[in-house]
Design a protein around this motif. Sequence first.
Motif, PDB file in Angstrom:
ATOM      1  N   GLN A 197      39.560  32.812  41.571  1.00  0.00           N
ATOM      2  CA  GLN A 197      38.871  33.867  42.321  1.00  0.00           C
ATOM      3  C   GLN A 197      37.520  34.129  41.682  1.00  0.00           C
ATOM      4  OE1 GLN A 197      40.989  37.488  43.684  1.00  0.00           O
ATOM      5  NE2 GLN A 197      39.359  38.636  42.693  1.00  0.00           N
ATOM      6  N   TYR A 198      36.532  34.418  42.510  1.00  0.00           N
ATOM      7  CA  TYR A 198      35.185  34.691  42.011  1.00  0.00           C
ATOM      8  C   TYR A 198      34.544  35.732  42.911  1.00  0.00           C
ATOM      9  CZ  TYR A 198      34.552  31.165  45.650  1.00  0.00           C
ATOM     10  OH  TYR A 198      34.626  30.462  46.826  1.00  0.00           O
ATOM     11  N   GLN A 223      41.072  47.688  39.668  1.00  0.00           N
ATOM     12  CA  GLN A 223      40.281  48.122  38.521  1.00  0.00           C
ATOM     13  C   GLN A 223      40.193  46.971  37.537  1.00  0.00           C
ATOM     14  OE1 GLN A 223      39.303  51.694  38.424  1.00  0.00           O
ATOM     15  NE2 GLN A 223      37.718  50.714  37.221  1.00  0.00           N
ATOM     16  N   ASN A 224      38.973  46.541  37.199  1.00  0.00           N
ATOM     17  CA  ASN A 224      38.757  45.399  36.310  1.00  0.00           C
ATOM     18  C   ASN A 224      39.541  44.190  36.825  1.00  0.00           C
ATOM     19  OD1 ASN A 224      38.000  43.756  34.235  1.00  0.00           O
ATOM     20  ND2 ASN A 224      38.969  44.956  32.610  1.00  0.00           N
ATOM     21  N   PRO A 225      39.121  43.593  37.939  1.00  0.00           N
ATOM     22  CA  PRO A 225      39.933  42.579  38.629  1.00  0.00           C
ATOM     23  C   PRO A 225      40.213  41.327  37.826  1.00  0.00           C
ATOM     24  CG  PRO A 225      37.707  42.689  39.546  1.00  0.00           C
ATOM     25  CD  PRO A 225      37.851  43.862  38.631  1.00  0.00           C
ATOM     26  N   TYR A 226      39.417  41.033  36.776  1.00  0.00           N
ATOM     27  CA  TYR A 226      39.593  39.787  36.035  1.00  0.00           C
ATOM     28  C   TYR A 226      40.161  40.007  34.631  1.00  0.00           C
ATOM     29  CZ  TYR A 226      36.732  38.160  39.862  1.00  0.00           C
ATOM     30  OH  TYR A 226      36.255  37.888  41.124  1.00  0.00           O
ATOM     31  N   SER A 227      40.804  41.134  34.418  1.00  0.00           N
ATOM     32  CA  SER A 227      41.353  41.418  33.094  1.00  0.00           C
ATOM     33  C   SER A 227      42.416  40.386  32.714  1.00  0.00           C
ATOM     34  CB  SER A 227      41.977  42.818  33.076  1.00  0.00           C
ATOM     35  OG  SER A 227      42.656  43.045  31.856  1.00  0.00           O
ATOM     36  N   ALA A 228      42.309  39.853  31.496  1.00  0.00           N
ATOM     37  CA  ALA A 228      43.286  38.878  31.012  1.00  0.00           C
ATOM     38  C   ALA A 228      44.606  39.535  30.626  1.00  0.00           C
ATOM     39  CB  ALA A 228      42.710  38.126  29.803  1.00  0.00           C
ATOM     40  N   ARG A 229      44.643  40.863  30.580  1.00  0.00           N
ATOM     41  CA  ARG A 229      45.902  41.548  30.270  1.00  0.00           C
ATOM     42  C   ARG A 229      46.927  41.387  31.371  1.00  0.00           C
ATOM     43  NH1 ARG A 229      45.881  47.581  28.875  1.00  0.00           N
ATOM     44  NH2 ARG A 229      48.082  47.058  29.010  1.00  0.00           N
ATOM     45  N   PHE A 230      46.477  41.090  32.579  1.00  0.00           N
ATOM     46  CA  PHE A 230      47.374  41.076  33.722  1.00  0.00           C
ATOM     47  C   PHE A 230      47.456  39.679  34.329  1.00  0.00           C
ATOM     48  CE2 PHE A 230      45.398  45.351  33.606  1.00  0.00           C
ATOM     49  CZ  PHE A 230      46.528  46.052  33.198  1.00  0.00           C
ATOM     50  N   ALA A 231      48.618  39.390  34.927  1.00  0.00           N
ATOM     51  CA  ALA A 231      48.866  38.066  35.473  1.00  0.00           C
ATOM     52  C   ALA A 231      48.134  37.828  36.786  1.00  0.00           C
ATOM     53  CB  ALA A 231      50.373  37.853  35.671  1.00  0.00           C
ATOM     54  N   ARG A 232      47.967  38.882  37.594  1.00  0.00           N
ATOM     55  CA  ARG A 232      47.414  38.726  38.933  1.00  0.00           C
ATOM     56  C   ARG A 232      46.048  39.395  39.041  1.00  0.00           C
ATOM     57  NH1 ARG A 232      48.730  34.704  40.872  1.00  0.00           N
ATOM     58  NH2 ARG A 232      48.009  35.433  42.884  1.00  0.00           N
ATOM     59  N   PRO A 233      45.210  38.966  39.993  1.00  0.00           N
ATOM     60  CA  PRO A 233      43.900  39.600  40.186  1.00  0.00           C
ATOM     61  C   PRO A 233      44.043  41.025  40.697  1.00  0.00           C
ATOM     62  CG  PRO A 233      44.318  37.987  41.913  1.00  0.00           C
ATOM     63  CD  PRO A 233      45.413  37.826  40.907  1.00  0.00           C
ATOM     64  N   GLY A 234      42.939  41.759  40.682  1.00  0.00           N
ATOM     65  CA  GLY A 234      42.984  43.192  40.962  1.00  0.00           C
ATOM     66  C   GLY A 234      43.558  43.559  42.309  1.00  0.00           C
ATOM     67  N   ARG A 235      43.250  42.798  43.376  1.00  0.00           N
ATOM     68  CA  ARG A 235      43.739  43.130  44.712  1.00  0.00           C
ATOM     69  C   ARG A 235      45.189  42.722  44.939  1.00  0.00           C
ATOM     70  NH1 ARG A 235      41.003  46.823  46.613  1.00  0.00           N
ATOM     71  NH2 ARG A 235      38.752  46.606  46.737  1.00  0.00           N
ATOM     72  N   ALA A 236      45.832  42.154  43.918  1.00  0.00           N
ATOM     73  CA  ALA A 236      47.241  41.773  44.036  1.00  0.00           C
ATOM     74  C   ALA A 236      48.128  42.599  43.116  1.00  0.00           C
ATOM     75  CB  ALA A 236      47.417  40.289  43.715  1.00  0.00           C
ATOM     76  N   ARG A 237      47.564  43.580  42.441  1.00  0.00           N
ATOM     77  CA  ARG A 237      48.384  44.405  41.550  1.00  0.00           C
ATOM     78  C   ARG A 237      48.118  45.882  41.817  1.00  0.00           C
ATOM     79  NH1 ARG A 237      44.337  42.663  37.599  1.00  0.00           N
ATOM     80  NH2 ARG A 237      43.222  44.494  36.826  1.00  0.00           N
ATOM     81  N   LEU A 238      49.155  46.655  41.697  1.00  0.00           N
ATOM     82  CA  LEU A 238      49.085  48.090  41.884  1.00  0.00           C
ATOM     83  C   LEU A 238      49.464  48.743  40.550  1.00  0.00           C
ATOM     84  CD1 LEU A 238      50.266  50.000  45.012  1.00  0.00           C
ATOM     85  CD2 LEU A 238      50.795  50.908  42.766  1.00  0.00           C
ATOM     86  N   GLU A 239      48.511  49.464  39.963  1.00  0.00           N
ATOM     87  CA  GLU A 239      48.710  50.055  38.640  1.00  0.00           C
ATOM     88  C   GLU A 239      49.014  51.545  38.767  1.00  0.00           C
ATOM     89  OE1 GLU A 239      45.812  48.808  35.590  1.00  0.00           O
ATOM     90  OE2 GLU A 239      44.924  47.578  37.181  1.00  0.00           O
ATOM     91  N   ILE A 240      50.007  51.985  38.023  1.00  0.00           N
ATOM     92  CA  ILE A 240      50.432  53.383  38.025  1.00  0.00           C
ATOM     93  C   ILE A 240      50.366  53.915  36.606  1.00  0.00           C
ATOM     94  CG2 ILE A 240      52.390  54.935  38.412  1.00  0.00           C
ATOM     95  CD1 ILE A 240      53.298  53.107  40.638  1.00  0.00           C
ATOM     96  N   ILE A 241      49.770  55.090  36.451  1.00  0.00           N
ATOM     97  CA  ILE A 241      49.783  55.805  35.180  1.00  0.00           C
ATOM     98  C   ILE A 241      50.618  57.068  35.368  1.00  0.00           C
ATOM     99  CG2 ILE A 241      48.395  57.019  33.459  1.00  0.00           C
ATOM    100  CD1 ILE A 241      46.110  55.125  34.122  1.00  0.00           C
ATOM    101  N   PHE A 251      44.183  32.371  37.877  1.00  0.00           N
ATOM    102  CA  PHE A 251      45.417  33.149  37.902  1.00  0.00           C
ATOM    103  C   PHE A 251      46.567  32.226  38.294  1.00  0.00           C
ATOM    104  CE2 PHE A 251      41.879  35.890  38.847  1.00  0.00           C
ATOM    105  CZ  PHE A 251      42.101  37.014  38.073  1.00  0.00           C
ATOM    106  N   TYR A 252      47.569  32.160  37.434  1.00  0.00           N
ATOM    107  CA  TYR A 252      48.730  31.320  37.715  1.00  0.00           C
ATOM    108  C   TYR A 252      49.793  32.114  38.463  1.00  0.00           C
ATOM    109  CZ  TYR A 252      47.164  27.281  35.090  1.00  0.00           C
ATOM    110  OH  TYR A 252      46.468  26.170  34.674  1.00  0.00           O
ATOM    111  N   ASP A 253      50.509  31.415  39.317  1.00  0.00           N
ATOM    112  CA  ASP A 253      51.588  31.992  40.099  1.00  0.00           C
ATOM    113  C   ASP A 253      52.894  31.928  39.303  1.00  0.00           C
ATOM    114  OD1 ASP A 253      52.921  33.114  42.208  1.00  0.00           O
ATOM    115  OD2 ASP A 253      52.592  31.467  43.608  1.00  0.00           O
ATOM    116  N   ARG A 254      53.949  32.526  39.835  1.00  0.00           N
ATOM    117  CA  ARG A 254      55.285  32.301  39.328  1.00  0.00           C
ATOM    118  C   ARG A 254      56.271  32.440  40.482  1.00  0.00           C
ATOM    119  NH1 ARG A 254      55.094  37.860  36.647  1.00  0.00           N
ATOM    120  NH2 ARG A 254      56.955  38.982  37.352  1.00  0.00           N
ATOM    121  N   THR A 255      57.452  31.857  40.343  1.00  0.00           N
ATOM    122  CA  THR A 255      58.327  31.675  41.491  1.00  0.00           C
ATOM    123  C   THR A 255      59.173  32.894  41.818  1.00  0.00           C
ATOM    124  OG1 THR A 255      60.147  30.832  40.133  1.00  0.00           O
ATOM    125  CG2 THR A 255      58.518  29.241  40.925  1.00  0.00           C
TER     126      THR A 255
END
Length: 860
Positions: free
Chosen positions: A612-613, A202-220, A551-555
């Motif tokens: 990513q584009y 959802q909103n794959p390029y949101s600056a609120r999150f570190a990773r793109p949309g297909r790399a994050r799983l959001e739970i409400i 999107f920057y990585d981290r170790t």
Amino acid sequence: MKLLFILLLLASAGILETRPSSAQVSTGGVRVISGVVLDPSGAAIPGAKVILIRADGTLVDQSLTDNTGGFRFNHVAVGEYTVDIQAAGFRETKVSAVVGAKQPPSLRVVMPIEVEKQTVNVEAGGAPLVSTDIGGNQNANTIDRNALDRVPVFDQDYITTMSRFLDDSATGTNGVSLVVNGIEANGPGVTASAVQEVKINQNPYSARFARPGRARLEIITKGGTPNFHGSLNFMFRDSVFDASNAFAISKPPEQRRYFEGSLTGPLGHGKRTTFLLSLDEDQQDQQAFVVAEVQPNVQLGENVANPTRHFFGSGRVFHDLANGDQFWMGYSYERRTVENQGVGGTVLPSAATDTKFQEHEVNVGYRHSFSPHWVNQLQFLLGHYDSPVSSVTEAPQIVVSGAFTTGGAQADSRRTEYHFDGTDFSTYANGKHQLSFGVDIPDISRRGLDDFTNQLGTYTYPSLDTYAAGHATTFLLQRGNGHVVFLERVLGVFIEDNIRLKPNFSVYLGMRYYFQNYFHDDANNFAPRFGFAYAPTKRGRTVIRGGAGVFYDRTGPSPIGDLLHFNGVNLLRFIVNNPVIQNPGNPTPPPINVPTSAVVLDAKAGIPYSVQYSVGVERQVTEKSTVSATFVGSRSIDAFRSIDANAPPPPNYLSPPNPTLGQVRQIQSEGYQKSAALELTFRGKPSKWFSGQAQYTFGKTYNNTSGITYFPGNSYDPAGDWARSDNDRRHKFDLLASSQPTRYFTAGAALSVYSGKPVNITTGADNNRDGIVNDRPADVLRNTMPGPGMIELDLNLAHDFVLSKSRKEARTLTVALNSFNVLNHVNDMTYIGIITSPFFGHAVAALPPRRMQLDLQFKF
């Protein structure tokens, strides 16, 4: 590219500076109608359709609620209005709103559940509708609470159910990013029935999150409610009803018992203070299967007990203040034990481990409205976990490449952590802009890593013949201080602006800054993001959408722990090449006449980043369904990898350049990855017989590294490993759907059809004497063997016994029967790629066969 994004963001800021004067002139006769849409439990309903209608019946505007259930109509003239709210699974609700001389108060709309209609959409609670909202992309994958109860979910593991829509090529070094109520977390913090919604991309390029949309799983998760509501669940499986595993000589006894529930209601006499309680108890007695016909005294397809015990408890208290603010606090505790982990395939029972895990966590949140235009949200968590791992057998480990692993696991270790995660951000909406900015802290942790692995050593043999002769290719032994403690700090700062330039054209601009300690190049880690959505026709049934982002990585903690452990002083690692072992079945360590190995960080290493584009077309094909076609491309630049900086040089590989050191693992950021994919997505309810989502992806991914622990076959030629990625699947199809063919039962289905991932062909020996057993035969490129595909169909059949006719306080007992891998298709996990293995080109393990599961659920 970064400069272009910065200029676009500055241009956005310029718009913000020039707009207020004109907005102030026009505010005399216009106001804002805003509010939040909730279900009876108090949880937000994202994606609900909200329509604003004048008293004369004229349609003014329409929108979808956001992730928090919020909606907003700007520049509303003085007068009387009706707000019409529609969401699948709920009764249509209409409320009145009067706009006068003063700003009207925010609306709080609670939608009753539709009891008589049981067909449920498998999307975010509302009928799909193409729109130019930046977060309304139709190639997202979402599932709400009602749909989770209708589709087959194995072991109530909704995270795994939705993870099929993630993209392995987009995940970072630290794995999939789990976001719970807007902040990164180790787990959801509640049990299954207290989850309101799960979404991906959802909103794959949101600056609120570190990773793109297909790399994050959001739970409400659900919130509190002024009335008592709850759910009690029982799940049961037994292997007597299952098919046999393809690699088991006999069906093992396996059983799973799962008890789970959640309760929400008021605390005290008033309705401002509410609570949410959720608990689960999980008892699983499962089996692992061992293929070891080449090892004496071990039966082919041996069954090994693998019992698991799990408990989770969570409690939260919510308080609504008189001014509309909300404060909440929660505590959770989790405990898990697993015996005989890691057994299966060619890993024999003696090489198993026992693991334990327990975690305490405190969550705090506060939402404050400064004005109808300006809202601030603060949320953070404090946690502690302890996770020891112990080897079942205290003995040296023996690895015969591609044949068997026996002896002890040599995996004794312990991880402890005190962590803080949090975010604080403000959202300001006025005119054409919705501006958000804040601080995101994915991780500040005090970590303790105790490494007691390989204290008795690991012997690796290239083949069965060399094992019989006692000619190992390497012997690995560790000695010294395995305890390190360090502070890991990860920080993000972001700003983003959603701009509605025209009713049919929206633009998104964002920027995020990254910081992580222990690595270089922190000053330049700015990640711009951009997106747009345009409806070319007046009817708005077609939307063209695109975007791009950095999107920057981290170790993660493990590489930092390696740098501190293996610094040549603390934990000493010795690698002996080609030792001769007198008794392979009961070996004694060979003489240690080699220098210690080390782990170092390349002076040029920085934090890798990916670009990513995407661009796509979305089309609304019926009133409640859409299709979309999206091209997604990405480039991972300066990706992590490791090399042996002290490897013996070719062509003879006789001695290392620095004879005073052994293997020198140098962590670099010089890898590269390139991927491209076409996503075809369907979402919605084209008829009363079907509701769901389906996605087909045709793509390819090439790289020369598989992550921070990856060594190339030749450390002097890392670019020679350029080939298909380990996770490259050319074809991938997933379906989640539900239906109500009659009023007596509902049906759900999950279908996955994948092509295979590639397999790397290796010799099983350390031919170049660098201490790494990953050498390939001459003229054989990396990942050239096609791997096995997968076909899995899961079904759910359920009937609701309505125990109360009240629409507001319905009590329902649901009985559901689930079947997983209904076709009983043998899905091999992978093939053995070691040419000296007796199993070369064949599988030694498979995904589970057909399994049955009974679910009972009582809702009130």
